[in-house]
Design a protein around this motif. Structure first.
Motif, PDB file in Angstrom:
ATOM      1  N   HIS A 177     -17.279   0.189   8.521  1.00  0.00           N
ATOM      2  CA  HIS A 177     -16.132   0.984   8.950  1.00  0.00           C
ATOM      3  C   HIS A 177     -14.842   0.177   9.065  1.00  0.00           C
ATOM      4  N   GLN A 178     -14.905  -1.115   8.795  1.00  0.00           N
ATOM      5  CA  GLN A 178     -13.676  -1.901   8.820  1.00  0.00           C
ATOM      6  C   GLN A 178     -12.725  -1.403   7.740  1.00  0.00           C
ATOM      7  N   ARG A 179     -11.443  -1.487   8.008  1.00  0.00           N
ATOM      8  CA  ARG A 179     -10.442  -0.959   7.083  1.00  0.00           C
ATOM      9  C   ARG A 179     -10.581  -1.569   5.683  1.00  0.00           C
ATOM     10  N   GLU A 180     -10.856  -2.856   5.619  1.00  0.00           N
ATOM     11  CA  GLU A 180     -10.978  -3.513   4.311  1.00  0.00           C
ATOM     12  C   GLU A 180     -12.091  -2.892   3.472  1.00  0.00           C
ATOM     13  N   GLN A 181     -13.218  -2.590   4.118  1.00  0.00           N
ATOM     14  CA  GLN A 181     -14.340  -1.999   3.378  1.00  0.00           C
ATOM     15  C   GLN A 181     -14.053  -0.549   3.011  1.00  0.00           C
ATOM     16  N   GLN A 182     -13.336   0.156   3.883  1.00  0.00           N
ATOM     17  CA  GLN A 182     -12.971   1.540   3.587  1.00  0.00           C
ATOM     18  C   GLN A 182     -11.977   1.613   2.422  1.00  0.00           C
ATOM     19  N   GLU A 183     -11.045   0.685   2.383  1.00  0.00           N
ATOM     20  CA  GLU A 183     -10.104   0.637   1.250  1.00  0.00           C
ATOM     21  C   GLU A 183     -10.843   0.284  -0.036  1.00  0.00           C
ATOM     22  N   LEU A 184     -11.821  -0.613   0.074  1.00  0.00           N
ATOM     23  CA  LEU A 184     -12.608  -1.006  -1.097  1.00  0.00           C
ATOM     24  C   LEU A 184     -13.359   0.194  -1.676  1.00  0.00           C
ATOM     25  N   ALA A 185     -13.741   1.136  -0.829  1.00  0.00           N
ATOM     26  CA  ALA A 185     -14.507   2.295  -1.291  1.00  0.00           C
ATOM     27  C   ALA A 185     -13.790   3.024  -2.418  1.00  0.00           C
ATOM     28  N   MET A 186     -12.478   3.097  -2.373  1.00  0.00           N
ATOM     29  CA  MET A 186     -11.736   3.809  -3.416  1.00  0.00           C
ATOM     30  C   MET A 186     -11.848   3.131  -4.770  1.00  0.00           C
ATOM     31  N   SER A 187     -12.063   1.819  -4.773  1.00  0.00           N
ATOM     32  CA  SER A 187     -12.279   1.111  -6.035  1.00  0.00           C
ATOM     33  C   SER A 187     -13.566   1.565  -6.702  1.00  0.00           C
ATOM     34  N   TYR A 188     -14.458   2.152  -5.911  1.00  0.00           N
ATOM     35  CA  TYR A 188     -15.732   2.655  -6.426  1.00  0.00           C
ATOM     36  C   TYR A 188     -15.778   4.182  -6.377  1.00  0.00           C
ATOM     37  N   ASN A 189     -14.591   4.814  -6.383  1.00  0.00           N
ATOM     38  CA  ASN A 189     -14.445   6.264  -6.536  1.00  0.00           C
ATOM     39  C   ASN A 189     -14.976   7.059  -5.347  1.00  0.00           C
ATOM     40  N   LEU A 190     -14.994   6.430  -4.184  1.00  0.00           N
ATOM     41  CA  LEU A 190     -15.395   7.093  -2.950  1.00  0.00           C
ATOM     42  C   LEU A 190     -14.180   7.279  -2.058  1.00  0.00           C
ATOM     43  N   ARG A 191     -14.190   8.292  -1.248  1.00  0.00           N
ATOM     44  CA  ARG A 191     -13.069   8.559  -0.352  1.00  0.00           C
ATOM     45  C   ARG A 191     -13.343   7.950   1.020  1.00  0.00           C
ATOM     46  N   PRO A 192     -12.392   7.236   1.599  1.00  0.00           N
ATOM     47  CA  PRO A 192     -12.613   6.638   2.915  1.00  0.00           C
ATOM     48  C   PRO A 192     -12.697   7.700   4.004  1.00  0.00           C
ATOM     49  N   VAL A 193     -13.524   7.422   5.016  1.00  0.00           N
ATOM     50  CA  VAL A 193     -13.575   8.347   6.155  1.00  0.00           C
ATOM     51  C   VAL A 193     -12.420   8.079   7.117  1.00  0.00           C
ATOM     52  N   ASP A 194     -11.782   6.926   6.966  1.00  0.00           N
ATOM     53  CA  ASP A 194     -10.600   6.595   7.767  1.00  0.00           C
ATOM     54  C   ASP A 194      -9.411   7.373   7.201  1.00  0.00           C
ATOM     55  N   ALA A 195      -8.980   8.419   7.921  1.00  0.00           N
ATOM     56  CA  ALA A 195      -7.928   9.311   7.431  1.00  0.00           C
ATOM     57  C   ALA A 195      -6.572   8.633   7.328  1.00  0.00           C
ATOM     58  N   SER A 196      -6.415   7.465   7.948  1.00  0.00           N
ATOM     59  CA  SER A 196      -5.128   6.777   7.890  1.00  0.00           C
ATOM     60  C   SER A 196      -4.923   6.024   6.576  1.00  0.00           C
ATOM     61  N   ILE A 197      -5.960   5.919   5.779  1.00  0.00           N
ATOM     62  CA  ILE A 197      -5.867   5.187   4.514  1.00  0.00           C
ATOM     63  C   ILE A 197      -5.421   6.141   3.409  1.00  0.00           C
ATOM     64  N   PRO A 198      -4.295   5.872   2.745  1.00  0.00           N
ATOM     65  CA  PRO A 198      -3.831   6.778   1.682  1.00  0.00           C
ATOM     66  C   PRO A 198      -4.746   6.729   0.464  1.00  0.00           C
ATOM     67  N   LEU A 199      -4.984   7.894  -0.122  1.00  0.00           N
ATOM     68  CA  LEU A 199      -5.865   8.005  -1.282  1.00  0.00           C
ATOM     69  C   LEU A 199      -5.139   7.532  -2.538  1.00  0.00           C
ATOM     70  N   THR A 200      -5.833   6.744  -3.361  1.00  0.00           N
ATOM     71  CA  THR A 200      -5.223   6.189  -4.573  1.00  0.00           C
ATOM     72  C   THR A 200      -5.695   6.889  -5.848  1.00  0.00           C
ATOM     73  N   PHE A 201      -6.454   7.971  -5.716  1.00  0.00           N
ATOM     74  CA  PHE A 201      -6.938   8.688  -6.900  1.00  0.00           C
ATOM     75  C   PHE A 201      -5.772   9.373  -7.618  1.00  0.00           C
ATOM     76  N   THR A 202      -5.926   9.547  -8.935  1.00  0.00           N
ATOM     77  CA  THR A 202      -4.931  10.259  -9.737  1.00  0.00           C
ATOM     78  C   THR A 202      -5.629  11.300 -10.609  1.00  0.00           C
ATOM     79  N   LEU A 203      -4.855  12.263 -11.092  1.00  0.00           N
ATOM     80  CA  LEU A 203      -5.405  13.301 -11.956  1.00  0.00           C
ATOM     81  C   LEU A 203      -5.959  12.704 -13.244  1.00  0.00           C
TER      82      LEU A 203
END
Length: 443
Positions: free
Chosen positions: A333-359
């Motif tokens: 649940h650390q922010r670094e691991q939650q941000e890393l999740a987006m690199s693997y196409n997963l959405r963070p559960v931490d709502a404060s982290i902006p989503l980097t996905f694109t269309l």
């Protein structure tokens, strides 16, 4: 019944087509690799007294992310309060099969992370019947989001109006049932709509997407009951889906693999997670006939929070393992691991982290639980009702298995062929038909 590739009623319950299984049995080619089901992972090693070893069995949707996080955690040499280094081992499994493997004693996790809370409800209910208490008494915390929906070839998704117009379960059911097929949307060259889905008793996305259909039919986002699932309206909707299902599987990744290899001629859409859809677009960009688009069912879906559950009441989990498992949970649940999740196409559960996905990646980044509702995880009796209706309405299988018993099959070859066939048969239902052809020098 024909067992050619184009046969609609062939049921793929062993992660390969029936044709491929039969070919394996006939040719006895590398029989150790041609098994009816994927065997359970080996038991976790906990023999090193100098370390505290945490065994995590996790749904394979988050495999790449969890492997990366586990590697970093182990490299950091995190210690328990008593000063012992913690070593985490992760095994990637399907949610339904791993649930049954825990109950049968085949696997003994320290922590378990299925795709959705519904699997946890089922595990605890059965364990409480046996032991008088749930296996995971504390609430399981979400790790990342991997919402489920449809993966469809992007030109076909765009023909339905994606991403500008909502695409619902009704859209899918009506298209599948329409004898005009894609002519309904101005593309007669695509023929009939070819839909595939995974088995709800084994696959997280299979169970959740069919449960989403039940919510849709009953116009609800919570409070689904077995009576609602067994209603005539839902049974009719399921019957329509199953009547027009071209291929089944136990894991969505296997259906996606076949879409990569065989293109739109094999399937037009299947159930899966957003994460797997984006992963296949990235990993197979050079092989895909067209990019895939991930479609959120407009009525709502399961955001699949990938809960992390420590098996506190398991007699094989020690107090120091429980402590170590909680330290690993905090690390996830650390922010670094939650941000890393987006690199693997997963959405963070931490709502404060902006989503980097694109269309361009193949999903609509503007979709959130506020725009597409998050359905309430079903209780065990509701999940079982969905599975029961699936068995009631699915196409019945008629399978021909040809086994070579000639001298060339002596030894391990015939042994492996027999074992593969026996394992395959455990996945069939009593209504299914099986024909076994034995041949020697000639059929």
């Amino acid at each position: 019944m024909s067992i050619q590739d184009e046969t609609r009623t062939t049921r793929d319950l062993i992660n390969f087509s029936i044709r491929y299984l039969v070919a394996c049995l006939i040719l006895a080619a590398i029989m150790m690799g041609c098994t009816a089901i994927t065997p359970p992972p080996p038991p976790c090693s906990t023999t090193n007294a100098a370390t505290v070893e945490v065994c995590v069995y996790s749904s394979d949707t988050k495999e790449d992310w969890l492997d990366a996080v586990t590697s970093a955690f182990n490299a950091a040499q995190v210690k328990t309060g008593a000063g012992k280094p913690i070593v985490v081992q992760v095994f990637h499994v399907s949610s339904g099969t791993s649930q049954q493997d825990i109950l049968s004693g085949k696997i003994k996790p320290t922590a378990w992370s299925p795709g959705d809370q519904s699997w946890v409800y089922g595990l605890n209910q059965e364990w409480e019947k046996r032991a008088g208490k749930p296996l995971t008494p504390e609430a399981c915390q979400p790790t990342v989001y991997a919402p489920v929906g449809f993966a469809m070839w992007r030109p076909m998704a765009e023909a339905l109006g994606w991403p500008d117009k909502p695409v619902s379960w009704d859209t899918i059911v009506e298209l599948a049932a329409d004898p005009q097929g894609w002519a309904r949307y101005g593309n007669p060259q695509w023929g009939q709509f070819k839909f595939g889905h995974t088995h709800p008793a084994h696959s997280n996305s299979g169970l959740l997407l069919l449960t989403a259909l039940a919510y849709s039919v009953n116009d609800r986002t919570s409070g689904l009951t077995p009576e609602m699932v067994k209603s005539a309206a839902f049974v009719d909707a399921m019957r329509s889906v199953e009547l027009h299902t071209y291929h089944y599987g136990t894991r969505s990744k296997n259906l996606l693999d076949l879409m990569v290899k065989r293109g739109p001629e094999y399937l037009h859409a299947t159930n899966t997670s957003e994460a797997d859809t984006l992963k296949y677009n990235q990993d197979y960009a050079g092989q895909l006939r067209f990019p895939l688009a991930f479609i959120f069912p407009a009525e709502g879906t399961f955001w699949a929070e990938q809960p992390y559950c420590i098996l506190d009441n398991a007699d094989w989990v020690s107090d120091e393992q429980k402590e170590a498992a909680r330290l690993f949970e905090a690390y996830l649940h650390q922010r670094e691991q939650q941000e890393l999740a987006m690199s693997y196409n997963l959405r963070p559960v931490d709502a404060s982290i902006p989503l980097t996905f694109t269309l361009d990646m193949g999903t609509d980044p503007h979709v959130t639980p506020q725009t597409v509702p998050n359905f309430e995880s079903p209780l065990p009796e509701v999940s079982q009702a969905v599975i029961d209706v699936f068995y009631q309405t699915k196409k019945k299988a008629a399978v021909v298995i040809a086994i070579d018993t000639s001298g060339s099959m002596r030894g391990d070859k015939i042994k492996n062929a027999t074992e593969a066939t026996a394992r395959f048969l455990t996945y069939l239902q009593k209504e299914d038909e099986v024909f076994v052809l034995q041949f020697n020098d000639q059929p």
